[in-house]
Motif scaffolding. Structure first.
Motif, PDB file in Angstrom:
ATOM      1  N   ALA A  36       0.842  -1.198   0.000  1.00  0.00           N
ATOM      2  CA  ALA A  36       0.000   0.000   0.000  1.00  0.00           C
ATOM      3  C   ALA A  36       0.872   1.241   0.000  1.00  0.00           C
ATOM      4  O   ALA A  36       1.946   1.254   0.605  1.00  0.00           O
ATOM      5  CB  ALA A  36      -0.926   0.019   1.215  1.00  0.00           C
ATOM      6  N   GLU A  84      -0.014   5.511   0.041  1.00  0.00           N
ATOM      7  CA  GLU A  84      -1.005   6.578  -0.003  1.00  0.00           C
ATOM      8  C   GLU A  84      -0.393   7.882   0.510  1.00  0.00           C
ATOM      9  O   GLU A  84       0.674   7.872   1.140  1.00  0.00           O
ATOM     10  CB  GLU A  84      -2.227   6.222   0.851  1.00  0.00           C
ATOM     11  CG  GLU A  84      -2.994   4.998   0.374  1.00  0.00           C
ATOM     12  CD  GLU A  84      -3.748   5.233  -0.918  1.00  0.00           C
ATOM     13  OE1 GLU A  84      -3.950   6.417  -1.279  1.00  0.00           O
ATOM     14  OE2 GLU A  84      -4.141   4.246  -1.564  1.00  0.00           O
ATOM     15  N   ILE A 131      -7.249   5.096   6.093  1.00  0.00           N
ATOM     16  CA  ILE A 131      -6.267   4.376   5.278  1.00  0.00           C
ATOM     17  C   ILE A 131      -5.641   3.228   6.066  1.00  0.00           C
ATOM     18  O   ILE A 131      -5.484   2.120   5.553  1.00  0.00           O
ATOM     19  CB  ILE A 131      -5.186   5.350   4.770  1.00  0.00           C
ATOM     20  CG1 ILE A 131      -5.779   6.295   3.720  1.00  0.00           C
ATOM     21  CG2 ILE A 131      -3.992   4.594   4.197  1.00  0.00           C
ATOM     22  CD1 ILE A 131      -4.859   7.416   3.322  1.00  0.00           C
ATOM     23  N   GLN A 167      -7.194   0.001   4.560  1.00  0.00           N
ATOM     24  CA  GLN A 167      -6.326  -0.490   3.487  1.00  0.00           C
ATOM     25  C   GLN A 167      -5.063  -1.186   4.004  1.00  0.00           C
ATOM     26  O   GLN A 167      -4.800  -2.335   3.647  1.00  0.00           O
ATOM     27  CB  GLN A 167      -5.908   0.682   2.580  1.00  0.00           C
ATOM     28  CG  GLN A 167      -7.051   1.371   1.874  1.00  0.00           C
ATOM     29  CD  GLN A 167      -6.558   2.523   0.999  1.00  0.00           C
ATOM     30  OE1 GLN A 167      -5.542   2.414   0.317  1.00  0.00           O
ATOM     31  NE2 GLN A 167      -7.274   3.631   1.029  1.00  0.00           N
TER      32      GLN A 167
END
Length: 416
Positions: free
Chosen positions: A155, A157, A170, A174
């Motif tokens: 991941a 972000e 997040i 995620q």
């Protein structure tokens, strides 16, 4: 003086007198200080103007001020400023504390949080800052020992400083689910299998599990897909992991297919030159004047090539045009019609014959990025660019000896 920045004299004729240039990594990591130093320098005695030429370069006008004096002043200011606590650092600490509260089992060390799952795999959440965009970068991934360290991102972000709601969403929505789905190397291997992944990391994992035959298949595909400059690294990994040797060309940095295409190209250059001679109506006797004549024919009669070569079957794949041009072709940013490709191949054959007659030690080969050329110097993409200019519409004035210039430049390159 910090070795990641320097003050130098500006060149002759410049409006400014000095240039303060920062290393790109430093300028990115401490964009706050780079932005602040402009105002600081502008207030110093003898400085009449400071202008930002780029995000990592300042142009300073300070007539009569020695470089050494500016350097010492910047050094004093930077040494003091680098040690100061900044508000964004507090924001980063708060973000790391928030993540630590949301990710039980992870150990925090500054802006990095880790969770050791076993001897082979550690899960990692890293926070970083992007001061130019005033944002926090969130990266989550796996740190593997196979036996060398390997990293795998799950991941990535970015959020604004202080946006706790976005950070929480997040991490919980995620990052943690992505990490929880990969608690072991075997789980990662299963993911690679399901996704039909053909990466080097997949091959490494297979080799670490002793599945050498499967690893070899992926290493082979990686080898054939990457550029010649990258292949020694792949071959080294194969040897280190004890994987059976890959299939390569006689030259180990070429694939069997590339070597076959290259051999066919060398054998067919005379036929291509004859075809170009017939098509252009020019004698093409290997003189510089013939290059000028050929360039004129390209510019004045593009339809001659377009019509005559409409049904052509070019021999060279996109990879032979080099990495940069290949990307443009595959993205649809460059024309790749059969007649255009065939024109490029005919011109390249003649240009190569011209160069080889004046640099006899040179040979047709592939450059480091896979481009067809001579003595390690790519040529095909340069001819491709030339034909694009020749066939451009609306037509622009071009130097009448442009093809000759390319030939002369190529000779100089291969003789070095």
């Amino acid at each position: 003086m910090d070795d990641r920045w320097s003050v130098t004299e500006a060149g002759p004729g410049a409006d400014e007198t000095h240039v303060l240039a920062f290393d790109e990594i430093l300028a990115s990591d401490r964009a706050d200080l780079v932005a602040e130093v402009a105002g600081v320098v502008a207030a110093w005695p003898g400085v009449t103007a400071v202008e930002s030429a780029d995000w990592d370069v300042l142009l300073i006008t300070a007539p009569g001020v020695p470089v050494a004096r500016l350097t010492a002043a910047v050094d004093r200011w930077w040494s003091r400023a680098i040690g100061e606590r900044r508000p964004w650092m507090d924001a980063m600490d708060r973000a790391a504390e928030t993540v630590a509260g949301l990710a039980p089992g992870h150990r925090r060390d500054g802006w990095e949080l880790t969770r050791v799952r076993d001897a082979e795999l550690t899960q990692v959440i890293t926070l970083d800052q992007d001061l130019r965009r005033e944002s926090v970068l969130i990266r989550a991934g796996l740190r593997l020992s196979l036996p060398e360290r390997e990293d795998f991102t799950v991941a990535h972000e970015a959020i604004g400083f202080g946006d706790d709601a976005a950070l929480g969403a997040i991490i919980t929505g995620q990052v943690l689910p992505a990490l929880e789905a990969l608690p072991s190397v075997d789980a990662l291997l299963d993911r690679f299998r399901r996704q039909r992944d053909e990466s080097l990391l997949h091959a490494h994992v297979l080799a670490s599990r002793g599945r050498l035959g499967e690893a070899r298949e992926i290493y082979q595909r990686v080898f054939e897909r990457c550029q010649p400059r990258q292949r020694p690294h792949v071959l080294r990994l194969v040897a280190e992991f004890g994987v059976p040797p890959l299939s390569t060309g006689t030259h180990p940095h070429l694939t069997v297919g590339e070597e076959a295409v290259l051999a066919a190209w060398q054998a067919g250059t005379a036929e291509r030159i004859s075809r170009l001679r017939e098509l252009s109506g020019l004698r093409l006797g290997g003189t510089r004047r013939s290059l000028d004549q050929l360039w004129g024919r390209l510019r004045d009669s593009p339809e001659l090539f377009r019509d005559a070569l409409a049904g052509a079957a070019p021999a060279l794949p996109a990879s032979f045009y080099g990495a940069h041009t290949r990307h443009d072709i595959e993205a649809g940013r460059a024309p790749f019609d059969p007649w255009h490709r065939e024109t490029v191949e005919l011109l390249t054959a003649y240009l190569g014959r011209f160069v080889l007659g004046r640099a006899r030690d040179a040979r047709w080969d592939l450059a480091a990025d896979g481009e067809l050329g001579l003595a390690g110097h790519g040529l095909l993409s340069r001819v491709f660019a030339l034909t694009r200019a020749a066939f451009a519409a609306p037509r622009e004035p071009l130097h009448p000896r442009r093809l000759r210039r390319l030939a002369n430049d190529t000779i100089l390159r291969v003789r070095r």
